[in-house]
Scaffold this motif. Structure first.
Motif, PDB file in Angstrom:
ATOM      1  N   ALA A 241       0.844  -1.193   0.000  1.00 30.14           N
ATOM      2  CA  ALA A 241       0.000   0.000   0.000  1.00 30.14           C
ATOM      3  C   ALA A 241       0.879   1.243   0.000  1.00 30.14           C
ATOM      4  CB  ALA A 241      -0.934   0.006   1.207  1.00 30.14           C
ATOM      5  N   GLN A 242       0.510   2.198  -0.832  1.00 32.29           N
ATOM      6  CA  GLN A 242       1.151   3.493  -0.847  1.00 32.29           C
ATOM      7  C   GLN A 242       0.147   4.534  -1.312  1.00 32.29           C
ATOM      8  OE1 GLN A 242       3.855   1.339  -3.151  1.00 32.29           O
ATOM      9  NE2 GLN A 242       1.767   0.670  -3.500  1.00 32.29           N
ATOM     10  N   PHE A 243       0.393   5.772  -0.929  1.00 37.66           N
ATOM     11  CA  PHE A 243      -0.426   6.865  -1.439  1.00 37.66           C
ATOM     12  C   PHE A 243       0.134   7.304  -2.780  1.00 37.66           C
ATOM     13  CE2 PHE A 243      -1.450   7.508   3.140  1.00 37.66           C
ATOM     14  CZ  PHE A 243      -2.837   7.496   3.041  1.00 37.66           C
ATOM     15  N   PHE A 244      -0.754   7.533  -3.753  1.00 39.26           N
ATOM     16  CA  PHE A 244      -0.312   8.148  -5.003  1.00 39.26           C
ATOM     17  C   PHE A 244      -1.415   8.992  -5.606  1.00 39.26           C
ATOM     18  CE2 PHE A 244      -1.467   3.731  -6.062  1.00 39.26           C
ATOM     19  CZ  PHE A 244      -2.248   3.830  -7.211  1.00 39.26           C
ATOM     20  N   THR A 245      -1.019   9.875  -6.537  1.00 41.62           N
ATOM     21  CA  THR A 245      -1.947  10.847  -7.091  1.00 41.62           C
ATOM     22  C   THR A 245      -1.454  11.292  -8.464  1.00 41.62           C
ATOM     23  OG1 THR A 245      -3.105  12.932  -6.610  1.00 41.62           O
ATOM     24  CG2 THR A 245      -0.764  12.867  -6.091  1.00 41.62           C
ATOM     25  N   THR A 246      -2.201  12.147  -9.122  1.00 41.47           N
ATOM     26  CA  THR A 246      -1.751  12.703 -10.388  1.00 41.47           C
ATOM     27  C   THR A 246      -0.759  13.828 -10.121  1.00 41.47           C
ATOM     28  OG1 THR A 246      -3.505  14.380 -10.517  1.00 41.47           O
ATOM     29  CG2 THR A 246      -4.000  12.199 -11.448  1.00 41.47           C
ATOM     30  N   THR A 247       0.175  14.010 -11.041  1.00 40.51           N
ATOM     31  CA  THR A 247       1.134  15.101 -10.874  1.00 40.51           C
ATOM     32  C   THR A 247       0.430  16.453 -10.999  1.00 40.51           C
ATOM     33  OG1 THR A 247       1.713  14.906 -13.226  1.00 40.51           O
ATOM     34  CG2 THR A 247       3.121  13.757 -11.644  1.00 40.51           C
ATOM     35  N   LYS A 248      -0.682  16.511 -11.724  1.00 40.10           N
ATOM     36  CA  LYS A 248      -1.460  17.751 -11.788  1.00 40.10           C
ATOM     37  C   LYS A 248      -1.961  18.146 -10.402  1.00 40.10           C
ATOM     38  CE  LYS A 248      -3.242  18.096 -16.518  1.00 40.10           C
ATOM     39  NZ  LYS A 248      -2.851  19.494 -16.669  1.00 40.10           N
ATOM     40  N   PHE A 249      -2.500  17.172  -9.676  1.00 41.37           N
ATOM     41  CA  PHE A 249      -2.976  17.458  -8.316  1.00 41.37           C
ATOM     42  C   PHE A 249      -1.799  17.830  -7.422  1.00 41.37           C
ATOM     43  CE2 PHE A 249      -3.850  16.272  -3.947  1.00 41.37           C
ATOM     44  CZ  PHE A 249      -5.075  16.894  -3.715  1.00 41.37           C
ATOM     45  N   ALA A 250      -0.697  17.099  -7.529  1.00 48.48           N
ATOM     46  CA  ALA A 250       0.470  17.372  -6.687  1.00 48.48           C
ATOM     47  C   ALA A 250       1.035  18.758  -6.943  1.00 48.48           C
ATOM     48  CB  ALA A 250       1.538  16.307  -6.919  1.00 48.48           C
ATOM     49  N   ASP A 251       1.127  19.140  -8.211  1.00 49.22           N
ATOM     50  CA  ASP A 251       1.667  20.464  -8.551  1.00 49.22           C
ATOM     51  C   ASP A 251       0.783  21.585  -8.026  1.00 49.22           C
ATOM     52  OD1 ASP A 251       3.772  19.239  -9.823  1.00 49.22           O
ATOM     53  OD2 ASP A 251       2.960  19.509 -11.853  1.00 49.22           O
ATOM     54  N   ALA A 252      -0.532  21.352  -8.031  1.00 50.88           N
ATOM     55  CA  ALA A 252      -1.470  22.383  -7.580  1.00 50.88           C
ATOM     56  C   ALA A 252      -1.621  22.410  -6.064  1.00 50.88           C
ATOM     57  CB  ALA A 252      -2.832  22.166  -8.234  1.00 50.88           C
ATOM     58  N   ASN A 253      -1.216  21.316  -5.399  1.00 51.45           N
ATOM     59  CA  ASN A 253      -1.449  21.191  -3.954  1.00 51.45           C
ATOM     60  C   ASN A 253      -0.199  20.687  -3.231  1.00 51.45           C
ATOM     61  OD1 ASN A 253      -4.660  21.462  -3.730  1.00 51.45           O
ATOM     62  ND2 ASN A 253      -4.188  20.206  -5.530  1.00 51.45           N
ATOM     63  N   PRO A 254       0.936  21.372  -3.376  1.00 51.67           N
ATOM     64  CA  PRO A 254       2.175  20.849  -2.794  1.00 51.67           C
ATOM     65  C   PRO A 254       2.122  20.708  -1.272  1.00 51.67           C
ATOM     66  CG  PRO A 254       2.447  23.125  -3.512  1.00 51.67           C
ATOM     67  CD  PRO A 254       1.149  22.650  -4.081  1.00 51.67           C
ATOM     68  N   LYS A 255       1.416  21.607  -0.598  1.00 53.41           N
ATOM     69  CA  LYS A 255       1.358  21.518   0.861  1.00 53.41           C
ATOM     70  C   LYS A 255       0.454  20.367   1.314  1.00 53.41           C
ATOM     71  CE  LYS A 255       2.656  26.285   1.857  1.00 53.41           C
ATOM     72  NZ  LYS A 255       2.306  27.566   2.526  1.00 53.41           N
ATOM     73  N   ILE A 256      -0.555  20.044   0.519  1.00 50.48           N
ATOM     74  CA  ILE A 256      -1.376  18.868   0.823  1.00 50.48           C
ATOM     75  C   ILE A 256      -0.532  17.607   0.690  1.00 50.48           C
ATOM     76  CG2 ILE A 256      -3.351  17.468   0.095  1.00 50.48           C
ATOM     77  CD1 ILE A 256      -4.144  20.028   1.521  1.00 50.48           C
ATOM     78  N   ILE A 257       0.302  17.552  -0.338  1.00 53.61           N
ATOM     79  CA  ILE A 257       1.176  16.390  -0.538  1.00 53.61           C
ATOM     80  C   ILE A 257       2.126  16.245   0.647  1.00 53.61           C
ATOM     81  CG2 ILE A 257       2.983  15.398  -1.997  1.00 53.61           C
ATOM     82  CD1 ILE A 257       0.129  15.324  -3.186  1.00 53.61           C
ATOM     83  N   GLN A 258       2.708  17.356   1.098  1.00 54.47           N
ATOM     84  CA  GLN A 258       3.586  17.310   2.265  1.00 54.47           C
ATOM     85  C   GLN A 258       2.804  16.897   3.504  1.00 54.47           C
ATOM     86  OE1 GLN A 258       7.086  17.890   2.395  1.00 54.47           O
ATOM     87  NE2 GLN A 258       6.776  16.978   4.429  1.00 54.47           N
ATOM     88  N   ALA A 259       1.574  17.379   3.623  1.00 56.60           N
ATOM     89  CA  ALA A 259       0.736  17.026   4.769  1.00 56.60           C
ATOM     90  C   ALA A 259       0.425  15.534   4.781  1.00 56.60           C
ATOM     91  CB  ALA A 259      -0.559  17.841   4.749  1.00 56.60           C
ATOM     92  N   VAL A 260       0.217  14.930   3.599  1.00 54.14           N
ATOM     93  CA  VAL A 260      -0.027  13.489   3.523  1.00 54.14           C
ATOM     94  C   VAL A 260       1.205  12.727   4.010  1.00 54.14           C
ATOM     95  CG1 VAL A 260      -0.407  11.541   1.953  1.00 54.14           C
ATOM     96  CG2 VAL A 260      -1.759  13.631   1.705  1.00 54.14           C
ATOM     97  N   ARG A 261       2.387  13.168   3.594  1.00 52.71           N
ATOM     98  CA  ARG A 261       3.612  12.503   4.080  1.00 52.71           C
ATOM     99  C   ARG A 261       3.717  12.636   5.603  1.00 52.71           C
ATOM    100  NH1 ARG A 261      10.088  12.572   2.724  1.00 52.71           N
ATOM    101  NH2 ARG A 261      10.704  12.270   4.883  1.00 52.71           N
ATOM    102  N   ASP A 262       3.551  13.846   6.123  1.00 55.67           N
ATOM    103  CA  ASP A 262       3.700  14.073   7.558  1.00 55.67           C
ATOM    104  C   ASP A 262       2.639  13.309   8.349  1.00 55.67           C
ATOM    105  OD1 ASP A 262       5.763  15.768   6.855  1.00 55.67           O
ATOM    106  OD2 ASP A 262       4.599  17.612   7.123  1.00 55.67           O
ATOM    107  N   ALA A 263       1.418  13.276   7.835  1.00 58.42           N
ATOM    108  CA  ALA A 263       0.329  12.559   8.512  1.00 58.42           C
ATOM    109  C   ALA A 263       0.582  11.059   8.514  1.00 58.42           C
ATOM    110  CB  ALA A 263      -0.997  12.873   7.821  1.00 58.42           C
ATOM    111  N   THR A 264       1.099  10.537   7.412  1.00 58.59           N
ATOM    112  CA  THR A 264       1.407   9.110   7.333  1.00 58.59           C
ATOM    113  C   THR A 264       2.474   8.727   8.343  1.00 58.59           C
ATOM    114  OG1 THR A 264       0.890   9.131   4.957  1.00 58.59           O
ATOM    115  CG2 THR A 264       2.121   7.242   5.791  1.00 58.59           C
ATOM    116  N   LYS A 265       3.507   9.554   8.448  1.00 60.63           N
ATOM    117  CA  LYS A 265       4.567   9.269   9.423  1.00 60.63           C
ATOM    118  C   LYS A 265       4.012   9.285  10.840  1.00 60.63           C
ATOM    119  CE  LYS A 265       9.203  10.487  10.961  1.00 60.63           C
ATOM    120  NZ  LYS A 265       8.870  10.309  12.395  1.00 60.63           N
ATOM    121  N   GLU A 266       3.157  10.259  11.162  1.00 58.47           N
ATOM    122  CA  GLU A 266       2.592  10.320  12.507  1.00 58.47           C
ATOM    123  C   GLU A 266       1.745   9.079  12.790  1.00 58.47           C
ATOM    124  OE1 GLU A 266      -0.145  13.160  15.421  1.00 58.47           O
ATOM    125  OE2 GLU A 266       0.799  14.028  13.642  1.00 58.47           O
ATOM    126  N   ALA A 267       0.983   8.633  11.800  1.00 57.34           N
ATOM    127  CA  ALA A 267       0.155   7.443  11.977  1.00 57.34           C
ATOM    128  C   ALA A 267       1.013   6.196  12.168  1.00 57.34           C
ATOM    129  CB  ALA A 267      -0.778   7.273  10.788  1.00 57.34           C
TER     130      ALA A 267
END
Length: 339
Positions: free
Chosen positions: A232-258
């Motif tokens: 299992a891993q999180f993945f998304t479109t690069t369009k979404f990632a480019d438009a939402n870089p802080k959300i992408i970072q938040a997903v990484r940080d949230a995953t680590k906390e979990a």
């Protein structure tokens, strides 16, 4: 079966092309994020993230306030990838096969964020005549989440190549049938059902071995892959990632906390998992399950994915051979130790 696969890949390619040509408005920063996952304890970090609103928390810490998340559960990775490309969800939490296939078909338009788990997958049969992978006959059905492209289906191909010869990698493809893990468990529990074998994940692995008469292990993914494989891993479109870089970072940080919570307070993590999923397995049984070998593989970095990708390229499923795992993961993960 080959014709069905070709039609399926053609549909994915068409949907991928549509996703890549989405209008700029669709790629703007979002405040309501839709995420998907499958059933099973593999996805425990996502349950903790949902319960404790960790993505919302970390987005706020990064200066993005008012973020909300919606979690959707699908029975298999194929339905998740369809939803991503159709714009129904923004981020998926599912297997390596689906990530690599979409990365390839979109020419890099879909990439990983971080891995979440790499627990063993186990091929379980209640047929006493099936003791090894060599014992499957033409009529023996094997349940996998998505035929041909799910992580289980591809690990089965790798195992077939090792058992029967490199050119026989697809020997058992015709045996596979598509069933979500809960339905596959129900099939094995029904002595009259034609499906006798399931490429299972926890907790279904342990439920089947405990509750299904005659259930036994045929092989496990670490045997085939030579170690852990990110399931299992999180993945998304690069369009979404480019438009939402802080959300992408938040997903990484949230995953680590979990993941950190699972390691530091496993009981609380299990209680959250039970609350969100409705799993009726007792807390004590789940805690015992997590003490089994390989069951605490909660890591941000992808594991075993390049061997997986090499098989897909060799068999023609991938048209592009990645040079490194960082090719199909976003830069947010590039500092991690992966393979």
């Amino acid at each position: 079966m080959i014709k069905q696969l070709q039609c399926g890949l053609a549909a994915i390619a068409l949907m991928a092309a549509t996703a890549l040509t989405a209008s700029p408005a669709e790629a703007q920063q979002k405040s309501e994020i839709a995420l998907s996952r499958q059933p099973g304890i593999f996805y425990m970090p996502s349950h903790i993230m949902e319960k404790q609103k960790l993505i919302e928390k970390h987005a706020a810490q990064l200066g993005v306030s008012g973020v909300t998340t919606k979690w959707v559960t699908f029975s298999g990775g194929g339905a998740q990838t369809d939803a991503l490309l159709a714009g129904g969800v923004d981020i998926l939490n599912t297997g390596t096969g689906n990530l690599l296939l979409l990365w390839d078909r979109t020419r890099g338009g879909v990439k990983g964020i971080v891995a979440t788990s790499a627990q063993p997958m186990t091929l379980i049969s209640r047929d006493a005549n099936i003791k090894s992978i060599r014992d499957f006959g033409p009529g023996d059905k094997i349940a996998v989440p998505t035929v041909k492209v799910s992580t289980q289906a591809i690990v089965l191909q790798i195992a077939a190549a090792e058992a029967f010869g490199a050119d026989q990698w697809s020997k058992l493809d015709s045996n596979t049938v598509q069933l979500g893990h809960p339905d596959a468990y129900a099939a094995l529990s029904n002595s009259k059902h034609e499906v006798h074998t399931h490429f299972s994940i926890p907790p279904f692995t342990f439920l089947e071995l405990k509750n299904v008469p005659g259930a036994h292990v045929v092989l496990s993914s670490p045997d085939v892959m030579g170690g852990p494989l990110s399931q299992a891993q999180f993945f998304t479109t690069t369009k979404f990632a480019d438009a939402n870089p802080k959300i992408i970072q938040a997903v990484r940080d949230a995953t680590k906390e979990a993941q950190d919570l699972i390691r530091s307070d496993t009981r609380q993590a299990v209680e959250i998992y039970k609350e969100i999923t409705g799993d009726k397995t007792s807390v004590e049984e789940l805690l015992d399950l997590l003490k089994e070998p390989g069951m605490m593989e909660w890591n941000l970095g992808p594991q075993g994915t390049m061997k997986f990708a090499a098989h897909l390229f060799k068999t023609g499923t991938l048209k592009t051979q990645p040079k490194a795992w960082t090719d199909y993961y976003l830069p947010v993960a590039h500092d991690l130790k992966g393979n």
